[in-house]
Design a protein around this motif. Structure first.
Motif, short mmCIF file in Angstrom:
data_model
loop_
_atom_site.label_atom_id
_atom_site.label_comp_id
_atom_site.label_asym_id
_atom_site.label_seq_id
_atom_site.Cartn_x
_atom_site.Cartn_y
_atom_site.Cartn_z
N ILE A 57 7.31 -6.50 -2.62
CA ILE A 57 6.16 -7.36 -2.91
C ILE A 57 4.87 -6.73 -2.39
CG2 ILE A 57 5.10 -9.61 -2.44
CD1 ILE A 57 7.91 -10.80 -2.37
N VAL A 58 4.92 -6.24 -1.16
CA VAL A 58 3.76 -5.57 -0.57
C VAL A 58 3.42 -4.31 -1.36
CG1 VAL A 58 2.82 -4.45 1.50
CG2 VAL A 58 4.24 -6.51 1.72
N ALA A 59 4.46 -3.56 -1.73
CA ALA A 59 4.25 -2.32 -2.49
C ALA A 59 3.59 -2.61 -3.83
CB ALA A 59 5.58 -1.60 -2.69
N LEU A 60 4.07 -3.66 -4.50
CA LEU A 60 3.53 -4.02 -5.81
C LEU A 60 2.06 -4.40 -5.70
CD1 LEU A 60 4.12 -4.52 -8.82
CD2 LEU A 60 4.74 -6.88 -8.21
N TRP A 61 1.74 -5.18 -4.68
CA TRP A 61 0.36 -5.59 -4.46
C TRP A 61 -0.53 -4.39 -4.13
CZ3 TRP A 61 -0.86 -10.60 -1.28
CH2 TRP A 61 -2.20 -10.91 -1.39
N PHE A 62 -0.08 -3.59 -3.17
CA PHE A 62 -0.85 -2.45 -2.69
C PHE A 62 -1.08 -1.43 -3.81
CE2 PHE A 62 -1.27 1.66 -0.47
CZ PHE A 62 -2.27 1.35 0.45
N ILE A 63 -0.01 -1.04 -4.47
CA ILE A 63 -0.10 -0.04 -5.55
C ILE A 63 -0.86 -0.62 -6.74
CG2 ILE A 63 1.23 1.38 -7.17
CD1 ILE A 63 3.46 1.44 -5.05
N GLY A 64 -0.65 -1.91 -7.02
CA GLY A 64 -1.33 -2.54 -8.14
C GLY A 64 -2.85 -2.50 -7.97
#
Length: 374
Positions: free
Chosen positions: A288-295
């Motif tokens: 979830i954090v990765a998706l937000w950060f990379i997004g």
């Protein structure tokens, strides 16, 4: 009080050393009044906007890229209130650099719990385009947006951040994408990264619905959209879109081989911090954090390459670097030497500003200039 005093001393010293390296060439141009015809026309445009901030520039066709500057309302209003012209507004921008340095050091030190990292991390930012812009970025005033974003991040617990977010948005709408990282930053300060591996409902609850910063940014964006609609209806102020206006997805790639220089110059080796953190989050399954950060990074990249001035646009991703330092503080990863290395490389390598052609802003260029002269 004594701690705050030393913060001020450190910030001023950093500012003086930084300006000694970068500023002499810029001030020489200002003193010698070495302006091109384009420089003069831009100054006149800005002075007109300062006098009448909400009056659209009707001298240009609606699709002209120059019309995009109509909505840099924050610096125009600031100059109007304090009776500044275009150049004095630029000099004020330079004097605001110590403020940016102060907030940067404070934020990194607060989340990383490491004074050395906060110092060198700020140096690493300072010697990328983000820092250079305060001295170099004449009459664009993106530095006001960079400063507004970092102040909003610092005050993420307070509703006052709405003021600084709106101020940044009305320097350039490119501020919106990176500001969306503030709720993630705020959420991760209240619970550890490892807790994001809990079920989706719990993580969503902590990061979104019960995250004050999420609603702060959300409200800021809604207010911005509402004001933009009013400006469009009442003053015909809008952002031109399309290839003819210089705003179109992927437009920046018309520069071809120059693009790598622009991408590098935006943050220099700080980009490695963002990319390595992205891989780290995926590897550790913090999806979830990765998706937000990379997004957010991808959104900034798409927006940044949708215009010709790629360097200036991609520099807005600098706000993601503070999340990296927060994760460093949580995970206790030993990255101090890596940060020192990044700072050193950033100091010694030139910055390239890209707008139709590359313009090199090189550290110690003044030394080269005088060596060749004498």
């Amino acid at each position: 009080m004594q701690n705050k005093y030393w913060y001020v001393v450190i910030c001023v010293l950093i500012f003086l050393v930084f300006s000694f390296i970068y500023f002499p060439e810029i001030i020489r141009k200002r003193i010698s009044n070495d302006w091109t015809s384009i420089d003069i026309s831009v100054q006149q445009f800005v002075n007109n906007k300062i006098e009448k901030p909400l009056q659209p520039t009707l001298d240009f066709p609606p699709e002209d890229h120059f019309r995009k500057r109509d909505l840099r309302i924050t610096p125009y209003l600031l100059a109007n209130v304090f009776s500044l012209n275009s150049l004095r507004l630029f000099y004020l921008q330079i004097l605001l650099l110590p403020v940016f340095i102060w907030f940067s050091i404070k934020i990194i030190n607060r989340v990383s719990k490491n004074a050395a990292i906060s110092f060198w991390g700020t140096i690493a930012l300072l010697f990328s385009y983000v820092g250079n812009s305060f001295n170099y970025d004449t009459l664009f005033y993106d530095s006001y947006a960079y400063l507004g974003l970092v102040i909003a991040l610092y005050f993420y617990k307070s509703s006052i951040s709405i003021v600084f977010l709106l101020a940044s948005y009305f320097v350039d709408e490119r501020s919106i994408a990176p500001s969306l990282i503030i709720p993630l930053f705020a959420g991760l300060t209240t619970f550890s990264l490892a807790q994001t591996t809990q079920d989706f409902k719990t993580t969503f609850y902590k990061l979104f619905s019960h995250n004050k910063s999420f609603w702060t940014v959300f409200i800021s964006v809604l207010i911005y959209i509402f004001i933009r609609i009013l400006f469009y209806k009442n003053y015909h102020l809008d952002t031109p879109i399309g290839k003819d206006s210089g705003v179109s997805l992927g437009l920046g790639f018309i520069h071809r081989t120059k693009i790598p220089f622009a991408i590098f110059s935006s943050l220099k080796l700080n980009l490695l911090l963002i990319l390595s953190t992205s891989f780290y989050l995926i590897k550790k399954k913090y999806y979830i954090v990765a998706l937000w950060f990379i997004g957010i990074f991808v959104a900034c990249f798409l927006v940044g390459t949708a215009v010709e001035d790629v360097t200036r646009s991609l520099s807005y991703t600098f706000l993601l670097v503070f999340v990296v330092y927060l994760l460093v503080g949580q995970t206790n990863e030993k990255v101090s030497r890596f940060i020192y290395f990044i700072a050193l490389v950033n100091i010694l390598t030139p910055t390239y500003s890209l707008l139709s052609s590359l313009y090199r802003i090189e550290a110690f260029s003044w030394f080269v200039h005088f060596s060749q002269k004498y």
